[in-house]
Design an enzyme around this catalytic site. Structure first.
Site, short mmCIF file in Angstrom:
data_model
loop_
_atom_site.label_atom_id
_atom_site.label_comp_id
_atom_site.label_asym_id
_atom_site.label_seq_id
_atom_site.Cartn_x
_atom_site.Cartn_y
_atom_site.Cartn_z
N CYS A 48 15.55 -18.67 -12.73
CA CYS A 48 14.67 -17.16 -13.13
C CYS A 48 14.92 -16.25 -13.88
O CYS A 48 15.94 -16.43 -14.34
CB CYS A 48 13.57 -17.07 -12.14
SG CYS A 48 12.37 -16.80 -13.25
N GLY A 51 2.68 -21.68 13.62
CA GLY A 51 2.97 -23.23 12.63
C GLY A 51 2.13 -23.70 12.88
O GLY A 51 2.22 -24.90 12.71
N LYS A 111 -3.13 -18.23 30.52
CA LYS A 111 -4.24 -17.46 30.61
C LYS A 111 -4.08 -16.83 28.50
O LYS A 111 -5.68 -17.65 28.68
CB LYS A 111 -4.37 -16.02 31.01
CG LYS A 111 -5.32 -15.28 31.01
CD LYS A 111 -6.40 -16.02 31.89
CE LYS A 111 -6.18 -15.47 33.55
NZ LYS A 111 -6.70 -16.40 34.98
N GLN A 151 18.76 -15.05 -15.99
CA GLN A 151 18.11 -14.14 -16.86
C GLN A 151 19.29 -12.61 -16.81
O GLN A 151 20.32 -12.64 -18.07
CB GLN A 151 17.68 -13.44 -16.69
CG GLN A 151 15.70 -14.35 -16.68
CD GLN A 151 14.43 -13.51 -17.15
OE1 GLN A 151 14.29 -11.43 -17.10
NE2 GLN A 151 13.27 -13.57 -17.30
N GLU A 181 -12.03 -10.20 9.54
CA GLU A 181 -11.95 -11.17 8.93
C GLU A 181 -12.21 -12.87 8.34
O GLU A 181 -12.12 -13.73 7.02
CB GLU A 181 -11.05 -10.65 7.65
CG GLU A 181 -9.51 -10.98 8.18
CD GLU A 181 -8.35 -9.81 7.37
OE1 GLU A 181 -8.30 -9.18 6.31
OE2 GLU A 181 -7.13 -9.97 7.55
N ASP A 200 2.14 -21.58 2.62
CA ASP A 200 2.83 -22.86 3.66
C ASP A 200 1.97 -24.13 2.63
O ASP A 200 2.54 -25.03 2.52
CB ASP A 200 1.50 -22.76 3.94
CG ASP A 200 1.47 -22.20 5.19
OD1 ASP A 200 2.66 -22.81 6.52
OD2 ASP A 200 1.14 -20.95 5.91
N HIS A 243 11.99 -22.66 -11.92
CA HIS A 243 12.06 -23.31 -10.45
C HIS A 243 11.94 -23.81 -10.00
O HIS A 243 10.94 -24.64 -9.05
CB HIS A 243 10.53 -22.11 -9.29
CG HIS A 243 10.69 -20.76 -9.91
ND1 HIS A 243 11.80 -19.93 -9.28
CD2 HIS A 243 10.00 -19.62 -10.55
CE1 HIS A 243 11.43 -18.56 -9.92
NE2 HIS A 243 9.86 -18.00 -10.56
N GLU A 280 13.60 -24.73 -7.06
CA GLU A 280 13.34 -24.95 -5.60
C GLU A 280 11.37 -25.40 -4.81
O GLU A 280 11.51 -25.87 -4.12
CB GLU A 280 13.71 -23.66 -4.69
CG GLU A 280 12.37 -22.29 -4.98
CD GLU A 280 12.07 -22.16 -6.80
OE1 GLU A 280 13.45 -22.32 -8.10
OE2 GLU A 280 12.20 -20.51 -6.44
N1 GLN Z 1 11.15 -10.61 -13.54
C1 GLN Z 1 11.34 -11.85 -15.01
C2 GLN Z 1 10.47 -12.20 -15.14
O1 GLN Z 1 9.32 -11.89 -15.22
C3 GLN Z 1 12.01 -12.64 -13.74
C4 GLN Z 1 11.15 -13.19 -12.63
C5 GLN Z 1 11.34 -14.50 -11.22
O2 GLN Z 1 12.16 -14.78 -11.63
N2 GLN Z 1 10.23 -14.94 -11.02
O3 GLN Z 1 10.69 -12.37 -16.41
#
Ligand code: GLN
Length: 528
Positions: free
Chosen positions: A376, A16, A188, A380, A148, A71, A501, A503
């Site tokens: 997304c 974290g 330790k 669809q 790395e 992050d 998106h 979110e």
């Molecule tokens: N696979 C779908 C596309 O490329 C949806 C992508 C997603 O859900 N971020 O359009």
């Protein structure tokens, strides 16, 4: 003058560091400082866009279209800032820049080496935000001792040498494990980890100890003595019920004051404690709302990190707690499990695995009037479901799953088809959508123009907009009047699919309007 706080980690990964850094940033922000964070990841991938969410958790997308580590989502939610390409760096992207420069001949025949060329590029990126922020917190991914990670540590050492002492602070996050047999917390591993850091030339000013139990004063003194830091700079980071309680715990240990002392800065205003007070609502409510997230990565919550956060934030706003289950879209008993939930969310994703289960879940939600939110790929799938089951277009599909489908209801736009470079065909980052007045979406957003983050290759095929509208699935927002951005069913308690998106845009106490609407509808539908 910009101040820099470096955060490194020791003993194990996943301690974290991001949350610790963001909690410190939050406290400093509440004193009026402008704070942002930059992540440095030592892996060779140029960005995490193509990495498996099983290994790496969700890909977070910035408004300028960078595909980044999760992050950055933590930084945005804690600090309520926007991050950008400048906030995310990988060894791959740094080497790529240096190698491109070498190929252009910019090094004039010099031998190009880790020191100074790679370290110079890293140092340049340390100060990428110095014009806009008072304090930059730099999180170096990985664990001290990783091969790395060395160039990053070396760059941090040089950076400290080249800047004023009071402008730079180094914080090391370690683990203090509890050994059940001995009934003891052990220091330790922390001692070894700090030794390793000092070998590289970095002396930490503060040590944050992740622990399950209280670290008492004698243990703090021991760590102080062996690790050469002041005893008050040994900070306990005990597991708490919400990550958002960490800033308060740090404040109780005077982390904010110690940092301001070390960096020789004075508060820009008196401490604003409202955020710390408001965040306590997270633990306040007992009413639960049960949400099923039907996805591909059911056993790894981090793969849907921002969705999880957004549901929780919206639930708190509605005076409830979200009880979220991640259901495997390939589970044979999926549909029978759905009856236990107040709302169903189908998240984004790539590839055909689990598509059938997602489509069946959407059919279930639509027919049984269970609040549904598709994001997304989830949106669809709702278009595919409606095309097959409401329009009767058998085998309607996305060309992502069936290139030769008779009914390509989800398809790639013609101008995208010729580009094959990975990531090159994606619609990434912020795009504007115009919402049609009078729609459910408009009533939730209460505005006509929105900007939301995208990350996808395929789009809803505009040819099917009219026929789908006739059977009840309406497009309520478009990008540039052409590309469908939101679909909804008006006669349903809540049925919304979005091509973007949402979110990534939720912050504590600032729920996203669509998540807020979804959770409110799910609460109305409560079964228990
Ligand atoms: N696979 C779908 C596309 O490329 C949806 C992508 C997603 O859900 N971020 O359009």
């Amino acid at each position: 003058m910009t101040k820099y706080i470096f955060i490194t980690g020791g003993v194990v990964s996943s301690l974290g560091k991001g949350i610790s850094g963001a909690s410190i940033g939050k406290l400093l922000q509440l004193y009026g400082f402008k704070v942002n964070m930059i992540k440095f990841d030592p892996y060779i991938n140029v960005d995490p866009g193509t990495m498996n969410p099983y290994q790496h958790g969700e890909v977070f997308v910035t408004i300028d279209g960078a595909e980044t580590d999760l992050d950055l989502g933590t930084y945005e939610r804690f600090l309520d800032v926007y991050t950008s390409k400048a906030n995310t760096n990988t060894a791959g992207s740094i080497y790529q820049t240096v190698i491109n420069r070498e190929r252009r001949g910019d090094y004039d025949g010099e031998t190009v080496q880790v020191i100074p060329h790679i370290t110079d590029e890293i140092k340049k990126r340390f100060s990428a935000l110095k014009k806009e922020y008072d304090i930059t917190i730099i999180e170096i991914g990985g664990t001290v001792g990783d091969i790395e990670g060395l160039p990053f540590m070396e760059a941090a050492r040089q950076f400290r040498l080249e800047n004023k002492k009071e402008d730079i602070m180094s914080i090391h996050v370690t683990l203090v494990p509890y050994i059940a047999g001995a009934k003891e917390l052990k220091t330790k591993p922390t001692q070894h980890s700090v030794n390793k850091l000092r070998e590289i030339g970095i002396v930490p000013d503060m040590i944050i100890c992740r622990t399950q139990y209280d670290i008492d004063d004698s243990l703090k003194r021991k760590i102080s003595l062996f690790c050469n830091v002041d005893p008050e700079c040994v900070i306990e980071a005990k597991n708490c019920s919400s990550i958002y309680f960490l800033p308060e715990s740090f404040r109780n240990q005077s982390v904010d004051k110690l940092i301001m002392q070390k960096l020789k800065i004075k508060p820009k205003r008196s401490f604003d404690s409202s955020w710390l007070k408001q965040i306590k609502a997270i633990d306040k409510y007992n009413k639960t709302v049960r949400i099923a997230v039907v996805g591909k990565y059911a056993d790894l919550k981090d793969a849907y990190k921002s969705i999880d956060e957004s549901l929780n934030i919206a639930a708190t706003d509605q005076k409830a707690k979200a009880d979220i289950s991640y259901l495997d879209a390939e589970d044979k008993n999926l549909i029978s499990k759905l009856k236990d939930y107040d709302g169903i969310l189908v998240p984004g994703g790539f590839g055909i695995r689990g598509i059938d289960g997602k489509i069946k879940s959407i059919k279930y939600a639509r027919e049984n009037k269970v609040p549904f939110f598709g994001i997304c790929l989830g949106m669809q799938c709702s278009v595919i479901e409606a095309s097959r089951n409401l329009l009767g277009l058998k085998n309607a599909n996305s060309t992502e799953f069936d290139e030769n489908t008779e009914y390509p209801v989800i398809d790639m736009m013609p101008e995208q088809k010729n580009i094959t470079y990975r990531g090159g065909t994606m619609r990434l980052g912020h795009y504007i959508s115009d919402i049609i007045k009078g729609t459910v979406s408009y009533n939730l957003y209460k505005k006509e123009h929105i900007e939301e983050r995208h990350r996808h290759r395929y789009e809803m095929n505009p040819h099917f907009v009219e026929p789908l509208k006739k059977v009840g699935l309406t497009v309520s927002a478009y990008h540039k009047n052409i590309l469908p951005e939101i679909v909804e069913i008006k006669s349903h308690p809540f049925f919304i699919g979005v091509q973007f998106h949402p979110e990534f845009a939720s912050r504590p106490m600032k729920p996203h309007p669509l998540f807020k609407g979804f959770i409110a509808a799910a609460i109305k539908n409560k079964k228990h």
